[in-house]
Structure formats: structure tokens, C-alpha cells
Write a protein that holds these residues in place. Structure first.
Motif, short mmCIF file in Angstrom:
data_model
loop_
_atom_site.label_atom_id
_atom_site.label_comp_id
_atom_site.label_asym_id
_atom_site.label_seq_id
_atom_site.Cartn_x
_atom_site.Cartn_y
_atom_site.Cartn_z
N ASP A 8 11.62 69.90 -29.19
CA ASP A 8 13.05 70.16 -29.14
C ASP A 8 13.78 68.83 -29.10
O ASP A 8 13.17 67.77 -29.13
CB ASP A 8 13.42 71.04 -27.94
CG ASP A 8 13.07 70.40 -26.61
OD1 ASP A 8 12.44 71.10 -25.81
OD2 ASP A 8 13.42 69.22 -26.39
N LYS A 9 15.12 68.88 -29.08
CA LYS A 9 15.91 67.67 -29.19
C LYS A 9 16.06 66.93 -27.86
O LYS A 9 16.59 65.83 -27.81
CB LYS A 9 17.30 68.02 -29.74
CG LYS A 9 17.28 68.60 -31.13
CD LYS A 9 16.69 67.64 -32.12
CE LYS A 9 16.68 68.23 -33.53
NZ LYS A 9 16.05 67.35 -34.50
N TYR A 32 15.59 76.14 -24.84
CA TYR A 32 16.40 75.60 -25.91
C TYR A 32 16.34 76.44 -27.18
O TYR A 32 17.07 76.20 -28.13
CB TYR A 32 15.98 74.16 -26.21
CG TYR A 32 16.15 73.26 -25.02
CD1 TYR A 32 17.42 72.88 -24.57
CD2 TYR A 32 15.05 72.81 -24.30
CE1 TYR A 32 17.58 72.08 -23.46
CE2 TYR A 32 15.20 72.01 -23.19
CZ TYR A 32 16.46 71.64 -22.77
OH TYR A 32 16.62 70.86 -21.66
N ASP A 56 12.60 73.84 -34.62
CA ASP A 56 13.75 73.00 -34.34
C ASP A 56 14.89 73.91 -33.90
O ASP A 56 15.39 74.73 -34.68
CB ASP A 56 14.15 72.23 -35.61
CG ASP A 56 15.34 71.31 -35.39
OD1 ASP A 56 16.01 71.43 -34.35
OD2 ASP A 56 15.60 70.47 -36.27
N THR A 58 17.91 73.52 -33.56
CA THR A 58 19.20 73.35 -34.26
C THR A 58 19.24 74.12 -35.58
O THR A 58 20.30 74.23 -36.19
CB THR A 58 19.47 71.86 -34.55
OG1 THR A 58 18.49 71.35 -35.47
CG2 THR A 58 19.44 71.04 -33.26
#
Length: 324
Positions: A8-9, A32, A56, A58
Motif C-alpha cells: 500500500d502507499k 487501506y 494498489d 489507489t
């Protein structure tokens, strides 16, 4: 099962897990990811597909789903996603790759997905796509260029992005009828000076072999152009048309009056054949009103050939049949 790395980010990485259950547990516990994203990642794991490419948070769920479908067929769409292509664009690239097309021809982020679709279909049809490689062309303009290529038309006459799709269609019609608008107009005039509707009046006039030079003036109002064409097609010369300023309101009134006289004459000439319709209450003033309404209808959003349809729908009086 191969090790699968999820990320994740906010963290550099998630721990590896060698078991499916362990990976699912990590996914579920990762706050997330949304539930829909987690379900897609679960599907990837269950399908024995590496989830790292799509893990991802996002990414939109629909993009993740599309990428997953690609991975199932050994098609990696990550390159296009990372290059900033939107979902609809990536979808068009995916369709092309599945069909064995070299998508480099339209893998341009400046093309919207509609433009991509036209180019992709052109490639599938074996057409020359070089004239389509211009992001300034709308997808409709591109489609009309394809139509011209298929029908051996001179596409150079309307492949200028400044010539709208509506105007391009008028050029196409004129080329197909061997009455090219370029016989009386140039490219700049077509692109900038005349409206689509004015070009239509010029094309129809050329098709009916009348002298379009009498109204080939972008300053003449559309309605005035229509009435002039109507008069010329009925072999009635409008008094003073060559000398009168027909670009103003007075000129338009003069032209409309001449057109009205033609409609009145048509009404009188054909009334004898209308025995099945009671005309006893139609006075001279009613005649004038009828013909005026007819002219306005004839040159409104409805085309002349649709008059009968409107009449059948009850939107036009039956006695208008004598003007049909």
C-alpha cells in the motif's frame, strides 16, 4: 502457490505469505483497501494470478477488475495504467491486444476512448489509419474519414479538424452526388464562414441545378436562403433579387413574400383534386395563413419528406396534403 507481495502507499511492503489463507488474512486486515477491492484481490488469488500488479488501493475497482481479466489471459495492462490512461482508454487497448492488434497505433493518452475505438475498428478492417492520427479530430470526424476511405471519396476535402462532423457530412453528400461544394466554396469558407445549415442549402441547390450564386453569401440568413432556394427550384425569379439587399430583414421579407406566392399558387392549382376535403371555410386569409405555416414547417426541423408522417400523427392539418 508462489509467494505474493502486497503493498500500500503508507508502508514499504506487506509481509510475504506462502499460504492462501495467510494472504487473505493480510488483505482483510489491511484497512487501506475497500471491501470491493479486497474481493477483487481475493479473486486474483483464487485464480492463481499474481495480485501484486493490482494490489494498489489507489486503483478504482473497475480498473483492478479489468487488469485482473488481462492477467488471466497473460496480458499485463500495468504499463498503460502507470502512463496515465483512464479506464475507458485501457479497456480499448485491452480489446485491441486480445484481437492481436498492434495497439501502439492508438496507445496515445491524447486520444479519448471513442477515438481509440474508431482507430481500433479501422485497423481491424484493414484501412489506412494515417489520416486518423490527429487527436484534434473528433471520433465522429474520424468515422466519416473511414467512410470516405471505404467508399473511395476524396477525404482531403473534409479531413481538416476545423470542418465539423456536420459540415463534413454535407461535403460527403456533395461528393457522392458529384456536386462538390468545392465548386463554389473553398476550404476556409466551409470550415469557418458558413454554418452547417447554410452549407446544406447550397448543396441542395446544386443538387437541383439552380443558381446557388444568388444566395451563396454567409451574411444571408438561413431562413432567407431556404426561401430563395424554394423560389428558384419552382422557376420563379424573385423580383429584385440581383439588386436587393437580401442580407437584411427587408430583403428576407421580400423573398418570403415571393415564396408565399408560390405556395398559394400550389394550393390553388391542387385544390381541384382535393374533393374529399371540405374547403368551404378556407378563406383567402386562411389560405395565406395555411401557406405561411406550410413554409415555416417545410423549412423547420422537419424535412419535407416527413410531412406525411407528421400529418398521420395529427400534427399537420389534412388539407396540407395539397402542398405535399
Amino acid at each position: 502457490m508462489e509467494d505474493m507481495k502486497l503493498f500500500d502507499k503508507t508502508e514499504s511492503s506487506l509481509e510475504f505469505s506462502s499460504s492462501l489463507e495467510g494472504v487473505l488474512e493480510v488483505l482483510i486486515s489491511n484497512k487501506y483497501f475497500y471491501e470491493e477491492q479486497i474481493n477483487i484481490l481475493k479473486e486474483a488469488l483464487m485464480s492463481r494470478v499474481s495480485a501484486s500488479a493490482i494490489a494498489d488501493p489507489t486503483l478504482e475497482p473497475k480498473m483492478m477488475k479489468l487488469m485482473l481479466e488481462g492477467l488471466k489471459e497473460n496480458i499485463n495492462l500495468s504499463e498503460y495504467v502507470n502512463d496515465g490512461f483512464k479506464f475507458e482508454q485501457v479497456e480499448e487497448l485491452y480489446k485491441g491486444i486480445k484481437k492481436g492488434i498492434d495497439v501502439k497505433a492508438y496507445a496515445n493518452v491524447e486520444y479519448n476512448h471513442f477515438q481509440m475505438s474508431v482507430i481500433r475498428n479501422a485497423i481491424e478492417m484493414g484501412l489506412n489509419i494515417e489520416p486518423l492520427k490527429n487527436a484534434e479530430l473528433s471520433h465522429t470526424q474520424m468515422a466519416l474519414i473511414c467512410y470516405g476511405i471505404i467508399n473511395n471519396l476524396d477525404i482531403s476535402k473534409y479531413s481538416n479538424p476545423k470542418i465539423s462532423a456536420e459540415k463534413a457530412l454535407e461535403v460527403i453528400k456533395s461528393l457522392e452526388n458529384k456536386t462538390s461544394l468545392y465548386l463554389v466554396l473553398n476550404e476556409e469558407e466551409i470550415a469557418s464562414e458558413y454554418s452547417f445549415y447554410q452549407l446544406q442549402q447550397i448543396r441542395l441547390g446544386m443538387l437541383n441545378r439552380i443558381n446557388v450564386w444568388l444566395y451563396k453569401n454567409p451574411n444571408i440568413k438561413l431562413e432567407c436562403m431556404k426561401y430563395i432556394r424554394f423560389c428558384l427550384e419552382n422557376n420563379i425569379e424573385i423580383d429584385g433579387i440581383k439588386n436587393y439587399d437580401i442580407t437584411g430583414d427587408e430583403g428576407e421579407a421580400l423573398v418570403k413574400d415571393s415564396a408565399l406566392k408560390i405556395a398559394m399558387k400550389k394550393l390553388r392549382d391542387k385544390r381541384r383534386d382535393m374533393k374529399d376535403i371540405d374547403m368551404s371555410n378556407v378563406t383567402i386569409e386562411a389560405d395565406k395563413k395555411l401557406c405561411t405555416e406550410y413554409l415555416e414547417m417545410l423549412y423547420s426541423k422537419w424535412e419535407k419528406q416527413n410531412l406525411k408522417v407528421l400529418m398521420n400523427e395529427g400534427k399537420v392539418p389534412n388539407y396540407c396534403r395539397c402542398l405535399d
